[in-house]
Motif scaffolding. Structure first.
Motif, PDB file in Angstrom:
ATOM      1  N   LEU A 174       0.790  -1.184   0.028  1.00 14.53           N
ATOM      2  CA  LEU A 174       0.030   0.257  -0.261  1.00 14.53           C
ATOM      3  C   LEU A 174       0.954   1.164  -0.067  1.00 14.53           C
ATOM      4  CD1 LEU A 174      -3.066   0.511   2.367  1.00 14.53           C
ATOM      5  CD2 LEU A 174      -1.408   2.382   1.987  1.00 14.53           C
ATOM      6  N   ALA A 175       1.876   1.211   0.677  1.00 17.03           N
ATOM      7  CA  ALA A 175       3.052   2.313   0.902  1.00 17.03           C
ATOM      8  C   ALA A 175       3.532   2.538  -0.379  1.00 17.03           C
ATOM      9  CB  ALA A 175       3.889   2.113   2.039  1.00 17.03           C
ATOM     10  N   ARG A 176       3.688   1.645  -1.063  1.00 15.46           N
ATOM     11  CA  ARG A 176       4.247   1.712  -2.651  1.00 15.46           C
ATOM     12  C   ARG A 176       3.124   2.225  -3.668  1.00 15.46           C
ATOM     13  NH1 ARG A 176       9.321   2.891  -2.367  1.00 15.46           N
ATOM     14  NH2 ARG A 176      10.476   1.506  -1.060  1.00 15.46           N
ATOM     15  N   GLY A 177       1.945   2.568  -3.195  1.00 17.03           N
ATOM     16  CA  GLY A 177       1.182   3.173  -4.005  1.00 17.03           C
ATOM     17  C   GLY A 177       0.045   2.117  -4.834  1.00 17.03           C
ATOM     18  N   LEU A 178       0.036   1.097  -4.344  1.00 15.45           N
ATOM     19  CA  LEU A 178      -1.042   0.041  -4.785  1.00 15.45           C
ATOM     20  C   LEU A 178      -2.279   0.454  -4.507  1.00 15.45           C
ATOM     21  CD1 LEU A 178       1.731  -1.396  -5.313  1.00 15.45           C
ATOM     22  CD2 LEU A 178       0.266  -3.619  -5.300  1.00 15.45           C
ATOM     23  N   THR A 179      -3.508   0.357  -5.340  1.00 16.33           N
ATOM     24  CA  THR A 179      -4.776   0.568  -5.035  1.00 16.33           C
ATOM     25  C   THR A 179      -5.425  -0.947  -4.667  1.00 16.33           C
ATOM     26  OG1 THR A 179      -5.506  -0.349  -7.441  1.00 16.33           O
ATOM     27  CG2 THR A 179      -5.127   2.135  -7.164  1.00 16.33           C
ATOM     28  N   ASN A 180      -6.528  -0.832  -4.105  1.00 14.66           N
ATOM     29  CA  ASN A 180      -7.101  -2.289  -3.592  1.00 14.66           C
ATOM     30  C   ASN A 180      -7.084  -3.164  -4.844  1.00 14.66           C
ATOM     31  OD1 ASN A 180      -7.389  -1.217  -0.988  1.00 14.66           O
ATOM     32  ND2 ASN A 180      -9.814  -0.765  -1.306  1.00 14.66           N
ATOM     33  N   ALA A 181      -7.383  -2.693  -5.966  1.00 11.79           N
ATOM     34  CA  ALA A 181      -7.696  -3.673  -6.964  1.00 11.79           C
ATOM     35  C   ALA A 181      -6.133  -4.424  -7.524  1.00 11.79           C
ATOM     36  CB  ALA A 181      -8.125  -3.100  -8.296  1.00 11.79           C
ATOM     37  N   GLU A 182      -5.120  -3.457  -7.134  1.00  7.35           N
ATOM     38  CA  GLU A 182      -3.630  -3.941  -7.603  1.00  7.35           C
ATOM     39  C   GLU A 182      -3.260  -4.809  -6.363  1.00  7.35           C
ATOM     40  OE1 GLU A 182      -2.362  -0.148 -10.032  1.00  7.35           O
ATOM     41  OE2 GLU A 182      -2.197  -0.090  -7.844  1.00  7.35           O
ATOM     42  N   LEU A 183      -3.567  -4.526  -5.013  1.00  8.79           N
ATOM     43  CA  LEU A 183      -3.075  -5.176  -4.016  1.00  8.79           C
ATOM     44  C   LEU A 183      -3.828  -6.682  -4.067  1.00  8.79           C
ATOM     45  CD1 LEU A 183      -3.607  -2.790  -1.252  1.00  8.79           C
ATOM     46  CD2 LEU A 183      -1.425  -3.774  -1.673  1.00  8.79           C
ATOM     47  N   ALA A 184      -5.060  -6.711  -4.466  1.00  5.74           N
ATOM     48  CA  ALA A 184      -5.769  -8.104  -4.722  1.00  5.74           C
ATOM     49  C   ALA A 184      -5.133  -8.805  -5.845  1.00  5.74           C
ATOM     50  CB  ALA A 184      -7.290  -7.693  -5.166  1.00  5.74           C
ATOM     51  N   ALA A 185      -4.725  -8.263  -6.830  1.00  7.34           N
ATOM     52  CA  ALA A 185      -4.078  -8.925  -7.958  1.00  7.34           C
ATOM     53  C   ALA A 185      -2.612  -9.464  -7.509  1.00  7.34           C
ATOM     54  CB  ALA A 185      -4.046  -8.256  -9.343  1.00  7.34           C
ATOM     55  N   ARG A 188      -3.280 -12.169  -4.758  1.00  8.36           N
ATOM     56  CA  ARG A 188      -4.195 -13.253  -5.400  1.00  8.36           C
ATOM     57  C   ARG A 188      -5.342 -13.421  -4.285  1.00  8.36           C
ATOM     58  NH1 ARG A 188      -0.511 -17.788  -8.214  1.00  8.36           N
ATOM     59  NH2 ARG A 188       0.638 -16.327  -9.614  1.00  8.36           N
ATOM     60  N   LEU A 189      -5.832 -12.211  -3.844  1.00 10.43           N
ATOM     61  CA  LEU A 189      -6.989 -12.058  -2.851  1.00 10.43           C
ATOM     62  C   LEU A 189      -8.131 -11.253  -3.527  1.00 10.43           C
ATOM     63  CD1 LEU A 189      -4.703 -10.583  -0.075  1.00 10.43           C
ATOM     64  CD2 LEU A 189      -5.292 -13.070  -0.193  1.00 10.43           C
ATOM     65  N   SER A 190      -9.145 -11.412  -2.775  1.00  8.81           N
ATOM     66  CA  SER A 190     -10.457 -10.888  -3.328  1.00  8.81           C
ATOM     67  C   SER A 190     -10.321  -9.319  -2.649  1.00  8.81           C
ATOM     68  CB  SER A 190     -11.720 -11.413  -2.772  1.00  8.81           C
ATOM     69  OG  SER A 190     -11.851 -11.135  -1.336  1.00  8.81           O
ATOM     70  N   GLU A 191     -10.959  -8.589  -3.654  1.00 11.66           N
ATOM     71  CA  GLU A 191     -10.943  -6.905  -2.850  1.00 11.66           C
ATOM     72  C   GLU A 191     -11.412  -6.938  -1.620  1.00 11.66           C
ATOM     73  OE1 GLU A 191     -11.511  -3.695  -5.436  1.00 11.66           O
ATOM     74  OE2 GLU A 191     -11.407  -4.994  -7.315  1.00 11.66           O
ATOM     75  N   ALA A 192     -12.531  -7.832  -1.394  1.00  9.31           N
ATOM     76  CA  ALA A 192     -13.203  -7.566  -0.075  1.00  9.31           C
ATOM     77  C   ALA A 192     -12.133  -8.075   1.029  1.00  9.31           C
ATOM     78  CB  ALA A 192     -14.532  -8.640   0.079  1.00  9.31           C
ATOM     79  N   THR A 193     -11.271  -9.030   0.631  1.00  2.00           N
ATOM     80  CA  THR A 193     -10.245  -9.439   1.863  1.00  2.00           C
ATOM     81  C   THR A 193      -9.305  -8.424   2.022  1.00  2.00           C
ATOM     82  OG1 THR A 193     -10.583 -11.741   1.356  1.00  2.00           O
ATOM     83  CG2 THR A 193      -8.561 -11.250   2.272  1.00  2.00           C
ATOM     84  N   VAL A 194      -8.838  -7.733   0.735  1.00  2.00           N
ATOM     85  CA  VAL A 194      -7.860  -6.759   0.756  1.00  2.00           C
ATOM     86  C   VAL A 194      -8.306  -5.553   1.668  1.00  2.00           C
ATOM     87  CG1 VAL A 194      -6.923  -4.804  -0.261  1.00  2.00           C
ATOM     88  CG2 VAL A 194      -6.491  -7.045  -1.254  1.00  2.00           C
ATOM     89  N   LYS A 195      -9.755  -5.146   1.598  1.00  3.40           N
ATOM     90  CA  LYS A 195     -10.465  -4.024   2.214  1.00  3.40           C
ATOM     91  C   LYS A 195     -10.338  -4.492   3.652  1.00  3.40           C
ATOM     92  CE  LYS A 195     -13.466  -2.352  -1.482  1.00  3.40           C
ATOM     93  NZ  LYS A 195     -14.503  -2.242  -1.796  1.00  3.40           N
ATOM     94  N   THR A 196     -10.606  -5.808   3.982  1.00  7.23           N
ATOM     95  CA  THR A 196     -10.581  -6.221   5.341  1.00  7.23           C
ATOM     96  C   THR A 196      -9.133  -6.001   6.122  1.00  7.23           C
ATOM     97  OG1 THR A 196     -12.372  -7.977   4.935  1.00  7.23           O
ATOM     98  CG2 THR A 196     -10.866  -7.947   7.036  1.00  7.23           C
ATOM     99  N   HIS A 197      -8.152  -6.399   5.263  1.00  8.74           N
ATOM    100  CA  HIS A 197      -6.833  -6.145   5.623  1.00  8.74           C
ATOM    101  C   HIS A 197      -6.606  -4.868   6.263  1.00  8.74           C
ATOM    102  CE1 HIS A 197      -5.631 -10.294   5.566  1.00  8.74           C
ATOM    103  NE2 HIS A 197      -5.558 -10.471   4.230  1.00  8.74           N
ATOM    104  N   VAL A 198      -6.724  -3.848   5.228  1.00  8.00           N
ATOM    105  CA  VAL A 198      -6.551  -2.511   5.193  1.00  8.00           C
ATOM    106  C   VAL A 198      -7.270  -2.102   6.490  1.00  8.00           C
ATOM    107  CG1 VAL A 198      -6.776  -0.106   4.368  1.00  8.00           C
ATOM    108  CG2 VAL A 198      -6.034  -2.176   2.613  1.00  8.00           C
TER     109      VAL A 198
END
Length: 241
Positions: A174-185, A188-198
């Motif tokens: 996230l600190a490197r500038g990745l969006t939720n969609a990019e973090l998910a990719a 290899r997580l769902s965007e919902a899981t990424v949002k939970t982590h954040v």
């Protein structure tokens, strides 16, 4: 100082800027989109008083004002209010060192003063919803430019040991500038899981939003300018935590 109170459903905004034309222009743009401007302020002291009196959702805060500047006003507002508003700092120049200081003090993002009307109204609504205004990549540019340069900030001093290995990975990316969609990719997580982590990262580190999370990642040394994040225990992408 001008005060106007209208409906309660729309975002309620205080505009703090020493230029009357800027305040008038922003007020007209926001009003045209159904956003309430509940007060205007020409300096930091007026801004603090306006927030105490009107309890807005969002403050558009100029940094460079006579007397008490926007940075000090931001600190005072966020320290005093039990339910502080979201503060968006206004600047004429991209990558202004004062913007980095304001983000470190708890502001939720920044806008250039030549922002388009559409971007201005969308920004106010976005910040009011609880998100950070700016893309993490923009915050990263600010941090990389001013971290370690002697710019005065309010260090976040967060304890990263409270985070799981996966949360550390997400924070570093996230600190490197990745969006939720990019973090998910990437993981290899769902965007919902990424949002939970954040959300868990923000909660554990007692951070207001993603902008502060980026700054915390740099100020704790999890990532450093020009290098990849030092995320320990990397199990590699593809493992969902």
């Amino acid at each position: 100082m001008t005060v106007t109170v209208t409906g309660t459903d729309a975002p309620r905004v205080v505009i703090a800027d020493d230029q009357a034309l800027v305040r008038t222009g922003f007020r007209m743009i926001l009003a045209a989109d159904g956003i309430d401007v509940v007060a205007e302020a020409a300096d930091g002291d007026e801004a603090v008083s306006a927030v105490r009196r009107t309890r807005p959702d969002v403050v558009l805060m100029d940094i460079r004002m006579p007397g008490t500047d926007g940075l000090e006003a931001t600190r005072r507002i966020l320290a005093e209010a039990t339910a502080p508003p979201r503060i968006v700092v206004l600047t004429t120049y991209d990558l202004d060192r004062y913007v980095y200081a304001a983000l470190g003090a708890g502001a939720s993002g920044f806008l250039l003063k030549d922002v388009t009307p559409e971007h201005l109204t969308a920004a106010v609504r976005l910040v009011r919803s609880g998100d950070a205004l700016l893309a993490p990549a923009i915050t990263r540019r600010l941090v990389e430019r001013f971290a370690g340069s002697g710019a005065r900030t309010a260090p976040l001093h967060r304890d990263l040991s409270t985070l799981t290995p996966r949360e550390l990975e997400v924070l570093g990316a996230l600190a490197r500038g990745l969006t939720n969609a990019e973090l998910a990719a990437r993981f290899r997580l769902s965007e919902a899981t990424v949002k939970t982590h954040v959300a868990r990262i923000l909660s554990k580190l007692r951070l207001r939003d993603r902008a502060q999370a980026v700054i915390a990642a740099y100020e704790t040394g999890l990532v450093t300018p020009g290098s990849e994040s030092r995320t320990p225990g990397d199990p590699g992408p593809g493992r969902e935590a």
